[in-house]
Every structure is written in structure tokens, then in C-alpha cells.
Design a protein around this motif. Structure first.
Motif, PDB file in Angstrom:
ATOM      1  N   UNK A  61      65.954 -49.213  20.275  1.00  0.00           N
ATOM      2  CA  UNK A  61      65.230 -49.071  19.013  1.00  0.00           C
ATOM      3  C   UNK A  61      65.509 -50.219  18.052  1.00  0.00           C
ATOM      4  N   UNK A  62      66.548 -51.033  18.303  1.00  0.00           N
ATOM      5  CA  UNK A  62      66.891 -52.117  17.377  1.00  0.00           C
ATOM      6  C   UNK A  62      66.095 -53.390  17.636  1.00  0.00           C
ATOM      7  N   UNK A  63      65.263 -53.410  18.625  1.00  0.00           N
ATOM      8  CA  UNK A  63      64.514 -54.625  18.943  1.00  0.00           C
ATOM      9  C   UNK A  63      63.364 -54.814  17.962  1.00  0.00           C
ATOM     10  N   UNK A  64      63.097 -56.057  17.574  1.00  0.00           N
ATOM     11  CA  UNK A  64      61.995 -56.300  16.636  1.00  0.00           C
ATOM     12  C   UNK A  64      60.643 -56.033  17.274  1.00  0.00           C
ATOM     13  N   UNK A  65      59.683 -55.771  16.404  1.00  0.00           N
ATOM     14  CA  UNK A  65      58.323 -55.532  16.875  1.00  0.00           C
ATOM     15  C   UNK A  65      57.794 -56.771  17.589  1.00  0.00           C
ATOM     16  N   UNK A  66      57.112 -56.567  18.691  1.00  0.00           N
ATOM     17  CA  UNK A  66      56.540 -57.684  19.439  1.00  0.00           C
ATOM     18  C   UNK A  66      57.438 -58.239  20.519  1.00  0.00           C
ATOM     19  N   UNK A  67      58.616 -57.644  20.737  1.00  0.00           N
ATOM     20  CA  UNK A  67      59.496 -58.102  21.818  1.00  0.00           C
ATOM     21  C   UNK A  67      58.821 -57.891  23.161  1.00  0.00           C
ATOM     22  N   UNK A  68      58.902 -58.898  24.009  1.00  0.00           N
ATOM     23  CA  UNK A  68      58.239 -58.833  25.308  1.00  0.00           C
ATOM     24  C   UNK A  68      59.252 -59.063  26.435  1.00  0.00           C
ATOM     25  N   UNK A  69      59.014 -58.399  27.545  1.00  0.00           N
ATOM     26  CA  UNK A  69      59.922 -58.458  28.689  1.00  0.00           C
ATOM     27  C   UNK A  69      59.696 -59.731  29.487  1.00  0.00           C
ATOM     28  N   UNK A  70      60.775 -60.444  29.782  1.00  0.00           N
ATOM     29  CA  UNK A  70      60.737 -61.642  30.631  1.00  0.00           C
ATOM     30  C   UNK A  70      61.598 -61.372  31.850  1.00  0.00           C
ATOM     31  N   UNK A  71      60.999 -61.382  33.022  1.00  0.00           N
ATOM     32  CA  UNK A  71      61.688 -61.026  34.262  1.00  0.00           C
ATOM     33  C   UNK A  71      62.259 -62.283  34.919  1.00  0.00           C
ATOM     34  N   UNK A  72      63.552 -62.236  35.224  1.00  0.00           N
ATOM     35  CA  UNK A  72      64.235 -63.328  35.918  1.00  0.00           C
ATOM     36  C   UNK A  72      64.605 -62.822  37.301  1.00  0.00           C
ATOM     37  N   UNK A  73      63.780 -63.149  38.295  1.00  0.00           N
ATOM     38  CA  UNK A  73      63.984 -62.681  39.666  1.00  0.00           C
ATOM     39  C   UNK A  73      64.587 -63.806  40.498  1.00  0.00           C
ATOM     40  N   UNK A  74      65.490 -63.438  41.402  1.00  0.00           N
ATOM     41  CA  UNK A  74      66.119 -64.453  42.238  1.00  0.00           C
ATOM     42  C   UNK A  74      66.481 -63.867  43.594  1.00  0.00           C
ATOM     43  N   UNK A  75      66.605 -64.757  44.576  1.00  0.00           N
ATOM     44  CA  UNK A  75      67.091 -64.405  45.908  1.00  0.00           C
ATOM     45  C   UNK A  75      68.426 -65.084  46.111  1.00  0.00           C
ATOM     46  N   UNK A  76      69.343 -64.409  46.792  1.00  0.00           N
ATOM     47  CA  UNK A  76      70.676 -64.976  46.994  1.00  0.00           C
ATOM     48  C   UNK A  76      71.335 -64.297  48.172  1.00  0.00           C
ATOM     49  N   UNK A  77      72.374 -64.945  48.695  1.00  0.00           N
ATOM     50  CA  UNK A  77      73.218 -64.323  49.702  1.00  0.00           C
ATOM     51  C   UNK A  77      74.657 -64.755  49.479  1.00  0.00           C
ATOM     52  N   UNK A  78      75.552 -64.219  50.294  1.00  0.00           N
ATOM     53  CA  UNK A  78      76.973 -64.459  50.069  1.00  0.00           C
ATOM     54  C   UNK A  78      77.420 -65.832  50.542  1.00  0.00           C
ATOM     55  N   UNK A  79      76.606 -66.544  51.284  1.00  0.00           N
ATOM     56  CA  UNK A  79      77.017 -67.853  51.789  1.00  0.00           C
ATOM     57  C   UNK A  79      76.419 -68.996  50.981  1.00  0.00           C
ATOM     58  N   UNK A  80      75.139 -68.949  50.700  1.00  0.00           N
ATOM     59  CA  UNK A  80      74.471 -70.067  50.029  1.00  0.00           C
ATOM     60  C   UNK A  80      74.305 -69.868  48.538  1.00  0.00           C
ATOM     61  N   UNK A  81      74.668 -68.709  48.011  1.00  0.00           N
ATOM     62  CA  UNK A  81      74.497 -68.474  46.580  1.00  0.00           C
ATOM     63  C   UNK A  81      73.040 -68.245  46.235  1.00  0.00           C
ATOM     64  N   UNK A  82      72.576 -68.869  45.155  1.00  0.00           N
ATOM     65  CA  UNK A  82      71.193 -68.703  44.708  1.00  0.00           C
ATOM     66  C   UNK A  82      70.263 -69.494  45.627  1.00  0.00           C
ATOM     67  N   UNK A  83      69.281 -68.804  46.185  1.00  0.00           N
ATOM     68  CA  UNK A  83      68.334 -69.445  47.095  1.00  0.00           C
ATOM     69  C   UNK A  83      67.063 -69.875  46.369  1.00  0.00           C
ATOM     70  N   UNK A  84      66.592 -69.078  45.437  1.00  0.00           N
ATOM     71  CA  UNK A  84      65.471 -69.451  44.581  1.00  0.00           C
ATOM     72  C   UNK A  84      65.495 -68.573  43.343  1.00  0.00           C
ATOM     73  N   UNK A  85      64.753 -68.960  42.327  1.00  0.00           N
ATOM     74  CA  UNK A  85      64.701 -68.206  41.077  1.00  0.00           C
ATOM     75  C   UNK A  85      63.303 -68.321  40.488  1.00  0.00           C
ATOM     76  N   UNK A  86      62.864 -67.230  39.849  1.00  0.00           N
ATOM     77  CA  UNK A  86      61.520 -67.157  39.293  1.00  0.00           C
ATOM     78  C   UNK A  86      61.583 -66.531  37.907  1.00  0.00           C
ATOM     79  N   UNK A  87      60.645 -66.917  37.043  1.00  0.00           N
ATOM     80  CA  UNK A  87      60.577 -66.375  35.692  1.00  0.00           C
ATOM     81  C   UNK A  87      59.127 -66.030  35.400  1.00  0.00           C
ATOM     82  N   UNK A  88      58.892 -64.813  34.878  1.00  0.00           N
ATOM     83  CA  UNK A  88      57.519 -64.428  34.602  1.00  0.00           C
ATOM     84  C   UNK A  88      57.418 -63.049  33.984  1.00  0.00           C
TER      85      UNK A  88
END
Length: 288
Positions: free
Chosen positions: A156-183
Motif C-alpha cells: 500500500x506504500x507504493x506511489x500511484x502509477x507504479x509499474x511492474x518490471x520483470x527481470x527474468x534470467x536463466x542460470x545453473x550451478x556451473x556457468x552462473x547467469x546464462x542470459x537475462x531479460x527485462x520486460x
């Protein structure tokens, strides 16, 4: 060199979009590095420690990466152990959608488990306007109005007009971050994200260290090197200082001698040689 960003990120974060996106990628890489190191210290073949560490550290690292920016706000939803960041009216929500890079982002799910009430509310109150009616929503207008009046957002403390930004990523235990997306996107059936806009983020930020985001595993350093290693002393931040690279030296010239036509015509008597032996000049030869 400026970090490359797409038009959606530029629209959401303005002139500092490159700085924000680079910080988000760096936060994900740091979180995965910490998870890899925790897995190594745990000395277990099971990935419980890795999964728990990366799920927790991604929120913490994003807060650490963005907390000094102007206009940033950190919030802690009721019933959640993690803090979320709001920047320039964007509520940033990170999630891992795959454990390998083969799954397309169009098939991303915000969770592999049952969608929690918090996630549902984030999309309901801060996500984009639904492009199509849900099969599970009531079709009666009065019923929809009553249900909307009963729902109140947790944040309830968020200002009016706040919009959700999704930060999606793929990763594994060996290579770490494989790719990242924002949308941005809608919440579909069983947690599937129906993307309206999504842009891939570069994993290599300008002037970044070549070994960041890789961590260590049972057999040593993990993951690909995102950029060329530089030679010379390092700067205050640990990055290589400006100076010559290891491959900046002058390339040696290779002497080539064309074969005479008579040699090419008589290969039995004059077999080709791949390399001629060096000949030391005699003293009388130099005096001539």
C-alpha cells in the motif's frame, strides 16, 4: 562505452537506463557467484544450498546495486522475507525461469510452484492492463466489481502509477547467469508470463572484470570468460588499467620465397620445402 539497452528499458528508466540495466546484470552475476561459492563450501553434491542462496541473494544484490541511485525505494511486502526495489516508478521483480539457455523466454514461468498470493497481486495491481479476459475470471460485470472492491494491494506504500518490471534470467550451478531479460507481461495459466515487451540484456558490461559472475565449483573456476583478459596492473575497482594488451605486440613477418618455374616443372629434382633452413653468411660473402 555505454551499456546497450533497448527502447523499452530506455522508455522506463530514461537516460540512466544503461546504468540501471548494467547494475541489474551485475547484481544477478554477484548473486550467482555467491551461490556457487556457498555450494562449494557446503561440499555436497545436492544443489539445495545453491538454490537457496541464489534465490535469496538475487534480492539482496539488487538492493545493494541500486540503493545509492536517486529516487530509489526499498519495500518489504507483508509475509515476504525479501525486499523489492522501486526505481523510477518501476517495481523490479527478479525470477529464474530456466536452468539452461535452451528454453525460449516466451515459455518463461514466474515460478515452477503454485503461484503465491503476493505474485498474483504484483501482476494484478502493478502489471499491464490485461489484453484478453482470463478463463478463470467471472464474466458477470457485477461480480467483477465486487471482487475488485474486496481486493486490496499488500504494497500500500507504493506511489500511484507504479509499474511492474520483470527481470527474468536463466542460470545453473556451473556457468552462473546464462542470459537475462527485462520486460513486462501478464500472468497467465500456471505462472506462465505472457510477454508484452521483453528485451535481452547483455551479460558483459563495459569495463567489467572478465571473471565476474563465474564463481567456483568442485573442479575450479566456472563459466565462460565474457571478455578478453587484459594485461598490466589493475585499477582501484579491480579492473584492468588502460595499457597494452597481451596481443598488442607487432606481428612477426614470415619470409616467403616464390618457387622458380623450372622448380615447379621438375618437382622430382626440386621437391617443395615448407621451410628453408637459415643460412649463416661467410666472412668473404660480406666483403664482396
Amino acid at each position: 562505452m555505454e551499456y546497450p539497452v533497448g527502447p523499452w528499458a530506455r522508455e522506463r528508466f530514461g537516460e540512466r537506463a544503461g546504468h540501471v540495466c548494467a547494475a541489474l546484470v551485475g547484481a544477478l552475476q554477484q548473486a550467482l557467484t555467491d551461490a556457487q561459492n556457498a555450494h562449494k563450501e557446503g561440499k555436497s553434491k545436492k544443489l539445495f544450498t545453491f538454490g537457496s542462496a541464489q534465490a535469496t541473494r538475487r534480492y539482496e544484490c539488487i538492493v545493494e546495486a541500486l540503493k545509492e541511485m536517486d529516487g530509489v525505494q526499498t519495500i518489504k511486502p507483508k509475509g515476504s522475507p525479501h525486499e523489492l526495489v522501486v526505481l523510477d516508478g518501476n517495481l523490479i521483480y527478479p525470477f529464474r525461469y530456466a536452468t539452461d539457455s535452451s528454453r525460449p523466454i516466451q515459455r518463461a514461468r514466474v515460478t515452477e510452484k503454485k503461484v503465491s498470493g503476493l505474485i498474483a497481486e504484483l501482476f494484478t495491481f502493478y502489471g499491464p492492463e490485461p489484453q484478453q479476459a482470463s478463463l478463470f475470471d467471472p464474466t458477470d460485470d457485477d461480480a467483477e466489481g465486487d471482487a475488485a472492491e474486496e481486493r486490496t494491494p499488500v504494497l500500500t506504500r507504493l506511489p500511484q502509477g507504479t509499474r511492474l518490471a520483470l527481470l527474468a534470467y536463466a542460470s545453473d550451478d556451473r556457468s552462473g547467469v546464462l542470459n537475462a531479460w527485462l520486460g513486462e507481461g501478464e500472468l497467465g495459466h500456471r505462472g506462465r508470463v505472457q510477454w508484452l515487451r521483453v528485451e535481452q540484456l547483455s551479460l558483459t558490461a563495459p569495463d567489467s572484470r572478465s571473471d565476474e559472475g563465474r564463481g567456483h565449483g568442485p573442479s575450479g573456476p566456472l563459466g565462460p570468460v565474457p571478455g578478453p583478459r587484459l594485461s598490466g596492473p589493475t585499477g582501484p575497482a579491480g579492473s584492468a588499467a588502460a595499457g597494452p594488451r597481451f596481443d598488442d605486440g607487432a606481428m612477426p613477418t614470415v619470409p616467403l620465397t616464390a618457387r622458380a618455374p623450372v622448380e615447379r616443372a621438375n618437382t622430382d629434382q626440386f621437391p617443395p620445402q615448407t621451410e628453408r633452413a637459415p643460412q649463416e653468411p661467410n666472412a668473404d660473402d660480406q666483403d664482396r
